[in-house]
Design a protein around this motif. Sequence first.
Motif, short mmCIF file in Angstrom:
data_model
loop_
_atom_site.label_atom_id
_atom_site.label_comp_id
_atom_site.label_asym_id
_atom_site.label_seq_id
_atom_site.Cartn_x
_atom_site.Cartn_y
_atom_site.Cartn_z
N ALA A 168 0.83 -1.21 0.00
CA ALA A 168 0.00 0.00 0.00
C ALA A 168 0.86 1.25 0.00
N GLU A 169 1.98 1.23 0.72
CA GLU A 169 2.87 2.39 0.74
C GLU A 169 3.77 2.41 -0.50
N ILE A 170 4.36 1.26 -0.81
CA ILE A 170 5.31 1.20 -1.93
C ILE A 170 4.64 1.58 -3.25
N PHE A 171 3.39 1.14 -3.44
CA PHE A 171 2.72 1.42 -4.70
C PHE A 171 2.66 2.91 -4.98
N SER A 172 2.28 3.70 -3.96
CA SER A 172 2.20 5.15 -4.15
C SER A 172 3.58 5.77 -4.34
N LEU A 173 4.54 5.38 -3.49
CA LEU A 173 5.90 5.94 -3.60
C LEU A 173 6.55 5.57 -4.93
N TRP A 174 6.39 4.30 -5.31
CA TRP A 174 6.98 3.82 -6.57
C TRP A 174 6.33 4.50 -7.77
N SER A 175 5.02 4.70 -7.72
CA SER A 175 4.30 5.28 -8.85
C SER A 175 4.74 6.71 -9.13
N VAL A 176 4.99 7.49 -8.06
CA VAL A 176 5.35 8.90 -8.26
C VAL A 176 6.86 9.10 -8.40
N SER A 177 7.65 8.04 -8.21
CA SER A 177 9.10 8.15 -8.37
C SER A 177 9.45 8.39 -9.84
N PRO A 178 10.54 9.10 -10.12
CA PRO A 178 10.93 9.34 -11.52
C PRO A 178 11.33 8.04 -12.22
N GLN A 179 11.18 8.04 -13.53
CA GLN A 179 11.48 6.84 -14.31
C GLN A 179 12.94 6.44 -14.21
N ARG A 180 13.83 7.38 -14.04
CA ARG A 180 15.25 7.04 -13.93
C ARG A 180 15.55 6.25 -12.65
N LEU A 181 14.61 6.30 -11.68
CA LEU A 181 14.76 5.52 -10.45
C LEU A 181 13.83 4.30 -10.43
N GLY A 182 13.32 3.93 -11.60
CA GLY A 182 12.50 2.73 -11.71
C GLY A 182 11.03 2.93 -11.41
N GLY A 183 10.58 4.19 -11.31
CA GLY A 183 9.18 4.47 -11.04
C GLY A 183 8.39 4.73 -12.31
N LEU A 184 7.14 5.16 -12.15
CA LEU A 184 6.27 5.43 -13.29
C LEU A 184 6.15 6.91 -13.59
N ASN A 185 6.69 7.76 -12.69
CA ASN A 185 6.63 9.21 -12.86
C ASN A 185 5.19 9.72 -12.90
#
Length: 478
Positions: free
Chosen positions: A292-309
């Motif tokens: 639940a926490e990782i999904f939100s943090l990962w989703s808003v992370s920049p693509q260069r850090l493996g997120g979806l931006n």
Amino acid sequence: MEDSGDQLLLKKQYYLENCPGCKVDKAKELKKDVTFRNFFNIWIVVLSATLPIASLFPYLYFMVKDFNIAETEEDISTYAGYVGSAFMVGRALTSILWGMVADRFGRKPVFIIGIISVVIFNTLFGLCTSFWMAIMMRFLLGGLNGLLGTMKAYSSEIFREEYHALGQSTVSAAWGVGLAFGPALGGYFAQPVQKYPNIFPKDSFWDKFPYFLPCFIVSALTLAVAISCIWLPETLHNHKVSTDKIEALENRTSEADKNKMIQQDESLLRNWPLMSSIIVYCVFSIPDVAFAEIFSLWSVSPQRLGGLNFETNDVGNVLTVSGIAIIIFQLGIFQSVQKICGPIVLARIAGVLSIPILQSFSFMTMLSGFTLNISIYSAAILKYIFMEIISTGLYILQNKAVDQHQRGVANGICITAMSACKIIGPAAGGALLTWSQKRMDASFLPGSHVVFFGLNVIEILALLLTFKPFLTERKIPL
């Protein structure tokens, strides 16, 4: 003759006029309980407990960034995990106490105190200007919030026996919707000056406190719930002999049968059907709250850090649709499926299907456009539904394992153990996400692949624990 006298005396006490628990039991026996009203009461109280837990996840990354405590951008997720865990630390330290209060003074006082604490400390969290202030507000919010464990007990008491599965699925559905709609509220209303400049002007109060609006909205809704709790029926009996014991004495006359009743009061820690279901529930809760926490943090992370931006609004959209799906499944389908499969088998099926769904998220960074949208929505919906199936089945087992006079403490033990595990979830999840963002070029499980693989390892362990001889059901004597 002495047994007959006891039975006659107990029979007269069966429905005491001034006992709120007796009034509820009498209404249930006469089939006068209003299922929709009970359903609505459970729904709004659980939402009050859940919305503040998860509403911060979409903006927590930006909030911690504004605190200027992280040395590098990759470290933000670690500090965000500490803030997420502070709530669970407070709840772990006090849940058994709140269970004892609920068994001694009633379910209703615990609801009112818990909801008022949400109004106060969730509002103050939106005004936080430092990392340590945020930690303290979340800790107090968790420590004074005894809502969930008490409501799990309440939901098994307010409905007739044939509707117990509905009661537990209502708690689970409201919990799941809160975990979905809470982040949606946070995503839509955090940083309103940036999102809605025509309504919220720059250099205003909303610009100084960009995360206050979602907290204020949740607190306002919760205040309305606190007022409505005045009319909430109390289910706890205010006399020493419970209706369960009365029925037992009416139907049992032998000394051996009385001894069986006395054994029901043995220590809850020696009640293996209860303890095994709590342990399994706790192990499942670690990857669930971490997700639940990782999904939100990962989703808003920049693509260069493996997120979806993603923007916070994008996260809110995904979680809103997931919340609607949970409502439809839990209230429209779950009860029928649970009758066919049983809670344990259904939990196993959901656990098995969760594994490939969870790992699929790490591959979504390779997608874009419509393909990404359809994939992320589908996977999120399925993951949240599977989470609620598992938790509902284990709620049912836990409340069947004890009688009413021990149910508050039993659920307090469950929430304490679960909260202790959920301290691990956000903190470990945030640290794992930070570590993954520092190894984007690794040859084995690079970037977010290692995050979701780690969650799956715990998911598989929890799944294995659902089998005998570990997980057992309580055998009700005939």
